[in-house]
Write an enzyme that holds these catalytic residues in place. Structure first.
Site, PDB file in Angstrom:
ATOM      1  N   CYS A   2       0.808  -1.216   0.000  1.00 42.93           N
ATOM      2  CA  CYS A   2       0.000   0.000   0.000  1.00 42.93           C
ATOM      3  C   CYS A   2       0.852   1.283   0.000  1.00 42.93           C
ATOM      4  O   CYS A   2       1.741   1.430   0.816  1.00 42.93           O
ATOM      5  CB  CYS A   2      -0.946   0.057   1.183  1.00 42.93           C
ATOM      6  SG  CYS A   2      -2.195  -1.216   1.154  1.00 42.93           S
ATOM      7  N   ARG A  27       6.629  -0.786  -4.261  1.00 42.48           N
ATOM      8  CA  ARG A  27       6.255  -1.311  -2.945  1.00 42.48           C
ATOM      9  C   ARG A  27       5.359  -2.543  -3.056  1.00 42.48           C
ATOM     10  O   ARG A  27       5.216  -3.283  -2.089  1.00 42.48           O
ATOM     11  CB  ARG A  27       5.502  -0.227  -2.145  1.00 42.48           C
ATOM     12  CG  ARG A  27       6.353   0.981  -1.827  1.00 42.48           C
ATOM     13  CD  ARG A  27       5.484   2.116  -1.324  1.00 42.48           C
ATOM     14  NE  ARG A  27       4.980   1.871   0.012  1.00 42.48           N
ATOM     15  CZ  ARG A  27       5.579   2.232   1.123  1.00 42.48           C
ATOM     16  NH1 ARG A  27       6.729   2.865   1.059  1.00 42.48           N
ATOM     17  NH2 ARG A  27       5.049   1.983   2.301  1.00 42.48           N
ATOM     18  N   TRP A  73      -2.439  -3.118  -1.710  1.00 39.60           N
ATOM     19  CA  TRP A  73      -2.010  -4.508  -1.668  1.00 39.60           C
ATOM     20  C   TRP A  73      -3.042  -5.205  -0.803  1.00 39.60           C
ATOM     21  O   TRP A  73      -3.145  -4.936   0.395  1.00 39.60           O
ATOM     22  CB  TRP A  73      -0.613  -4.599  -1.050  1.00 39.60           C
ATOM     23  CG  TRP A  73       0.025  -5.937  -1.124  1.00 39.60           C
ATOM     24  CD1 TRP A  73       0.698  -6.469  -2.191  1.00 39.60           C
ATOM     25  CD2 TRP A  73       0.095  -6.915  -0.075  1.00 39.60           C
ATOM     26  NE1 TRP A  73       1.160  -7.727  -1.869  1.00 39.60           N
ATOM     27  CE2 TRP A  73       0.815  -8.023  -0.593  1.00 39.60           C
ATOM     28  CE3 TRP A  73      -0.377  -6.969   1.232  1.00 39.60           C
ATOM     29  CZ2 TRP A  73       1.071  -9.161   0.166  1.00 39.60           C
ATOM     30  CZ3 TRP A  73      -0.128  -8.109   1.987  1.00 39.60           C
ATOM     31  CH2 TRP A  73       0.589  -9.188   1.448  1.00 39.60           C
ATOM     32  N   ASN A  99      -3.312   3.173   4.639  1.00 41.54           N
ATOM     33  CA  ASN A  99      -2.314   2.113   4.575  1.00 41.54           C
ATOM     34  C   ASN A  99      -2.261   1.519   5.977  1.00 41.54           C
ATOM     35  O   ASN A  99      -2.149   2.251   6.951  1.00 41.54           O
ATOM     36  CB  ASN A  99      -0.970   2.761   4.185  1.00 41.54           C
ATOM     37  CG  ASN A  99       0.168   1.767   4.140  1.00 41.54           C
ATOM     38  OD1 ASN A  99      -0.042   0.571   4.305  1.00 41.54           O
ATOM     39  ND2 ASN A  99       1.361   2.273   3.906  1.00 41.54           N
ATOM     40  N   GLY A 100      -2.374   0.187   6.102  1.00 39.90           N
ATOM     41  CA  GLY A 100      -2.325  -0.446   7.421  1.00 39.90           C
ATOM     42  C   GLY A 100      -3.501  -1.386   7.609  1.00 39.90           C
ATOM     43  O   GLY A 100      -4.194  -1.736   6.653  1.00 39.90           O
ATOM     44  N   GLU A 479      19.781 -17.530   1.303  1.00 39.67           N
ATOM     45  CA  GLU A 479      19.432 -16.310   0.575  1.00 39.67           C
ATOM     46  C   GLU A 479      19.266 -16.596  -0.922  1.00 39.67           C
ATOM     47  O   GLU A 479      18.334 -16.096  -1.570  1.00 39.67           O
ATOM     48  CB  GLU A 479      20.510 -15.241   0.813  1.00 39.67           C
ATOM     49  CG  GLU A 479      20.429 -14.016  -0.065  1.00 39.67           C
ATOM     50  CD  GLU A 479      19.086 -13.276   0.012  1.00 39.67           C
ATOM     51  OE1 GLU A 479      18.263 -13.583   0.883  1.00 39.67           O
ATOM     52  OE2 GLU A 479      18.876 -12.405  -0.855  1.00 39.67           O
ATOM     53  N   LYS A 483      15.929 -15.840  -3.145  1.00 35.98           N
ATOM     54  CA  LYS A 483      15.949 -14.952  -4.319  1.00 35.98           C
ATOM     55  C   LYS A 483      15.360 -15.667  -5.537  1.00 35.98           C
ATOM     56  O   LYS A 483      14.565 -15.108  -6.270  1.00 35.98           O
ATOM     57  CB  LYS A 483      17.408 -14.546  -4.583  1.00 35.98           C
ATOM     58  CG  LYS A 483      17.621 -13.249  -5.219  1.00 35.98           C
ATOM     59  CD  LYS A 483      17.612 -12.047  -4.290  1.00 35.98           C
ATOM     60  CE  LYS A 483      16.618 -12.076  -3.212  1.00 35.98           C
ATOM     61  NZ  LYS A 483      16.645 -11.073  -2.235  1.00 35.98           N
ATOM     62  N   GLU A 486      11.482 -16.143  -5.160  1.00 33.54           N
ATOM     63  CA  GLU A 486      10.590 -14.989  -5.188  1.00 33.54           C
ATOM     64  C   GLU A 486      10.422 -14.381  -6.573  1.00 33.54           C
ATOM     65  O   GLU A 486       9.365 -13.863  -6.877  1.00 33.54           O
ATOM     66  CB  GLU A 486      11.001 -13.916  -4.156  1.00 33.54           C
ATOM     67  CG  GLU A 486      12.325 -13.247  -4.398  1.00 33.54           C
ATOM     68  CD  GLU A 486      12.582 -12.124  -3.395  1.00 33.54           C
ATOM     69  OE1 GLU A 486      13.729 -11.957  -3.003  1.00 33.54           O
ATOM     70  OE2 GLU A 486      11.642 -11.406  -3.013  1.00 33.54           O
ATOM     71  N   HIS A 502      19.675 -36.788   5.198  1.00 34.88           N
ATOM     72  CA  HIS A 502      18.845 -37.181   6.343  1.00 34.88           C
ATOM     73  C   HIS A 502      17.357 -37.058   6.036  1.00 34.88           C
ATOM     74  O   HIS A 502      16.542 -36.938   6.940  1.00 34.88           O
ATOM     75  CB  HIS A 502      19.217 -36.346   7.575  1.00 34.88           C
ATOM     76  CG  HIS A 502      20.628 -36.576   8.016  1.00 34.88           C
ATOM     77  ND1 HIS A 502      21.041 -37.742   8.621  1.00 34.88           N
ATOM     78  CD2 HIS A 502      21.736 -35.805   7.886  1.00 34.88           C
ATOM     79  CE1 HIS A 502      22.341 -37.674   8.872  1.00 34.88           C
ATOM     80  NE2 HIS A 502      22.787 -36.500   8.429  1.00 34.88           N
ATOM     81  N   LYS A 598       7.427  -4.528  -1.409  1.00 39.23           N
ATOM     82  CA  LYS A 598       8.800  -4.155  -1.037  1.00 39.23           C
ATOM     83  C   LYS A 598       8.896  -3.827   0.454  1.00 39.23           C
ATOM     84  O   LYS A 598       9.794  -4.292   1.132  1.00 39.23           O
ATOM     85  CB  LYS A 598       9.250  -2.960  -1.873  1.00 39.23           C
ATOM     86  CG  LYS A 598      10.667  -2.508  -1.612  1.00 39.23           C
ATOM     87  CD  LYS A 598      11.669  -3.501  -2.167  1.00 39.23           C
ATOM     88  CE  LYS A 598      13.107  -3.105  -1.911  1.00 39.23           C
ATOM     89  NZ  LYS A 598      14.011  -4.249  -2.110  1.00 39.23           N
TER      90      LYS A 598
HETATM   91  C1  F6R Z   1      13.406 -10.385  -0.446  1.00 34.23           C
HETATM   92  C2  F6R Z   1      13.113  -9.239   0.375  1.00 34.23           C
HETATM   93  C3  F6R Z   1      12.348  -9.461   1.628  1.00 34.23           C
HETATM   94  C4  F6R Z   1      12.780  -8.453   2.703  1.00 34.23           C
HETATM   95  C5  F6R Z   1      11.886  -8.580   3.934  1.00 34.23           C
HETATM   96  C6  F6R Z   1      12.328  -7.644   5.032  1.00 34.23           C
HETATM   97  O1  F6R Z   1      14.181 -10.056  -1.551  1.00 34.23           O
HETATM   98  O2  F6R Z   1      13.467  -8.145   0.052  1.00 34.23           O
HETATM   99  O3  F6R Z   1      12.481 -10.759   2.081  1.00 34.23           O
HETATM  100  O4  F6R Z   1      14.112  -8.697   3.031  1.00 34.23           O
HETATM  101  O5  F6R Z   1      10.569  -8.299   3.586  1.00 34.23           O
HETATM  102  O6  F6R Z   1      12.363  -6.341   4.582  1.00 34.23           O
HETATM  103  P1  F6R Z   1      13.265  -5.236   5.261  1.00 34.23           P
HETATM  104  O7  F6R Z   1      14.676  -5.600   5.016  1.00 34.23           O
HETATM  105  O8  F6R Z   1      12.860  -3.976   4.592  1.00 34.23           O
HETATM  106  O9  F6R Z   1      12.919  -5.261   6.721  1.00 34.23           O
END
Ligand code: F6R
Length: 603
Positions: A2, A27, A73, A99-100, A479, A483, A486, A502, A598
């Site tokens: 949002c 976002r 969102w 937003n919220g 990680e 990546k 997602e 295992h 985001k």
């Molecule tokens: C993945 C990604 C998310 C953020 C997570 C935390 O690429 O960006 O997993 O890492 O939502 O976000 P922040 O770092 O903004 O607290």
């Protein structure tokens, strides 16, 4: 997640709102809308899908000097036009974006809004009906807004317009991000500075449970009792060119490419010309006094915590424990006697991480936020902040923030180790080693075409994949797999190489892609290679990412050797490119993967 933008004053509101919403696209959202007013003439336009879909619905008659816009969102109710913001009160007089999450919206509906006909399922619609009802009952707009705020529980950033007096935008905030942008003859409100930077670089913070009465010439901050609060403004460091894509097809590739520059920026920020650490002594002291460091974060930032754990422990001699923020906010485990909390967060707005910070503050635990966004909620509310200086990260998939987090924590770890007189810290030439990391990243980036080709062969048709590694390579595997999942939608697990046998090895079949990560020592490498043999024997299609010095004939990607404390940075770069090309080759929107946001500002 949002986004809000609003403006009042001497400007073309439609243009400002649409430009702002485009800047907020990163976002994450699934519908959008704007309300624009010119005196008593007003227009409300909403659309499901992209901002481009909304733009297509906006005619030249949608014009005015006051307006509010929103990207939604979906949380309460599906992504439909009825559920898209702005929402209107029962008579249509009041218009609201939010937003919220309003936690008590069903109670409010039952208690105050009997007989109200609601168009959609959102909590926001209930809030604007509530305000409208209070005005119908005889309150002034301001009193009605204040009364609604005293009833509403949960997180919110609100911007409200009264269509009968469009010279004012009423703003309030609790837990959700919101900023005021100050202009000459106009003022703005927005979820983040990026959406307003084209119009102004002068901003003002709003704190939780504060209201702002915004007109073209003034931004009056008050508490919910109406007491005025003095609040200065600040100039944002952000540059318009920082938020452009330039000639890149996607932000993610631009941000991957920026990583050597970010490493050098961190060197110039956190070390002086003689290589001495430039970290706030109060932060160093606070870590020195702790008997345990707790790193709390979500997603990629959580993985960055793991990627920094070994280095932090070795340099500070303090155990480091990791916590998933969304778990710890409600289920805080038994802590050590002198804990120190480090909140890792690119955005500084993650609601799950904030929930932990609220608890930590209640418990009197010292905290440090490591974030890319100055003035963000987590930064404001923690005892200390270290900034990442990575420049805006716009692609949903985080890349440069991850590597910047590890590098920033390296400066902290070295500073603490030195203050403790630890030989390993004194001998660790971080400035030199980090410049080698920057070079290593550059070397990997020069192999993009080769990596793209290997990705095409390995991942073009698969539905699942594995990353495996040991120690720090396991942390990188976590990680790397996040990546890949997602942005390519390939189901991928990051596994401790030795753990596969295992149980999970039963998933390996003919052609299953397995990417083996090999850095660290000969011994670790030999064991991981053994695990790679085990999966290859069962038909896995293997790709190896190996640190220079440990490579063998037939390895696929070789990464320049860097200091072991920083190896997680060097090793993660090829995996970022693997994810990028896997997504690109599938024809997906690399920067805006489905369902993701985001800045995740709801719990
Ligand atoms: C993945 C990604 C998310 C953020 C997570 C935390 O690429 O960006 O997993 O890492 O939502 O976000 P922040 O770092 O903004 O607290």
């Amino acid at each position: 997640m949002c986004g809000i933008v609003g403006v009042v004053g001497n400007r073309n509101a439609t243009d400002i709102l649409m430009q702002g919403l485009e800047k907020l696209e990163y976002r994450g959202y699934d519908s959008a809308g704007i309300y624009v007013a010119n005196g008593h003439k007003s227009s409300l336009v909403k659309s499901v899908g992209r901002i481009a879909d909304l733009r297509a619905k906006i005619g030249i008659d949608v014009a005015g000097s006051t307006g509010i816009g929103h990207t939604r969102w979906a949380t309460h109710g599906q992504a439909t036009e009825d559920n898209a913001h702005p929402h209107t009160s029962a008579t249509g007089r009041f218009v609201l974006v939010h937003n919220g999450v309003i936690e008590n919206y069903l109670q409010i509906k039952e208690q105050y809004l009997a007989g109200h006909d609601l168009k959609g399922q959102t909590d926001t619609e209930i809030a604007v009906h509530l305000i409208g009802q209070f005005v119908e009952d005889g309150l002034s707009v301001l009193e009605a807004f204040k009364k609604a705020l005293s009833i509403i529980e949960g997180s919110y950033a609100f911007a409200l317009v009264d269509s009968e007096d469009t010279d004012t935008v009423y703003v309030a905030k609790n837990k959700s991000p919101l900023l005021i942008g100050l202009g000459d003859g106009y003022n703005m409100v927005c979820s983040d500075a990026m959406a307003m930077i084209r119009e102004t670089s002068e901003f003002m913070e709003i704190h939780d449970k504060e209201m702002v009465i915004l007109t073209k010439d003034s931004a009056t901050v008050t508490d919910y009792e109406g007491n005025e609060i003095e609040r200065g403004s600040y100039t944002a460091e952000l540059d318009l060119s920082d938020i452009g894509k330039g000639t890149y097809p996607f932000y993610m590739l631009k941000e991957i490419d920026e990583q050597p520059t970010v490493m050098r920026k961190l060197i110039s920020t956190y070390a002086d010309s003689e290589g001495n650490m430039n970290i706030d002594p109060a932060i160093v002291k606070s870590v020195q006094e702790a008997d345990r460091i707790y790193i709390l974060a979500a997603g990629t930032s959580y993985n960055a915590g793991f990627a920094s754990k070994t280095m932090l422990e070795k340099l500070t001699d303090t155990p480091v424990e990791l916590g998933v923020a969304s778990e710890w906010g409600y289920n805080m485990p038994l802590l050590s006697e002198k804990p120190m909390f480090i909140l890792l967060s690119q955005s500084g707005e993650t609601a799950d991480s904030r929930q932990v910070l609220v608890k930590a503050n209640e418990m009197g635990i010292p905290s440090l936020t490591v974030t890319n966004v100055p003035g963000s909620t987590l930064s404001r509310e923690a005892t200390y902040t270290i900034l990442l200086h990575a420049g805006p990260e716009i692609a949903v998939a985080s890349t440069k923030a991850y590597t910047a987090q590890v590098a920033a924590l390296a400066f902290l770890a070295k500073a603490v180790g030195e203050a403790n007189g630890k030989a390993e810290a004194l001998d660790f030439d971080l400035v030199h080693e980090l410049s080698l990391v920057a070079q290593s990243i550059e070397a990997t980036l020069s192999e993009k075409d080769m990596i793209a080709e290997k990705v095409e062969k390995l991942l073009s048709t698969t539905r699942n994949a594995f990353y495996i590694g040991r120690g720090n390579d396991y942390y990188v595997a976590m990680e790397a797999s996040l990546k890949l999942k997602e942005i390519s939608y390939i189901q991928c697990e990051g596994f401790a190489a030795g753990e596969l046998k295992h149980g999970t090895i039963s998933l390996i079949e003919d052609g299953t892609p397995v990417i083996g990560l090999i850095s660290s020592s000969e011994l670790v490498a030999a064991h991981t290679r053994g695990n790679i043999q085990e999966v290859a024997a069962r038909g896995a299609h293997v790709l190896t990412v190996v640190e220079e010095g440990l490579e063998r004939e037939g390895d696929d990607i070789v990464v320049n050797k860097v200091h072991p404390f920083l190896a997680t940075i060097g090793m993660v770069i090829p995996t970022q490119l693997i994810a990028y090309y896997a997504s690109l080759q599938r024809g997906l929107d690399v920067d805006k993967p489905r369902n993701l946001a985001k800045a995740v500002t709801v719990e």
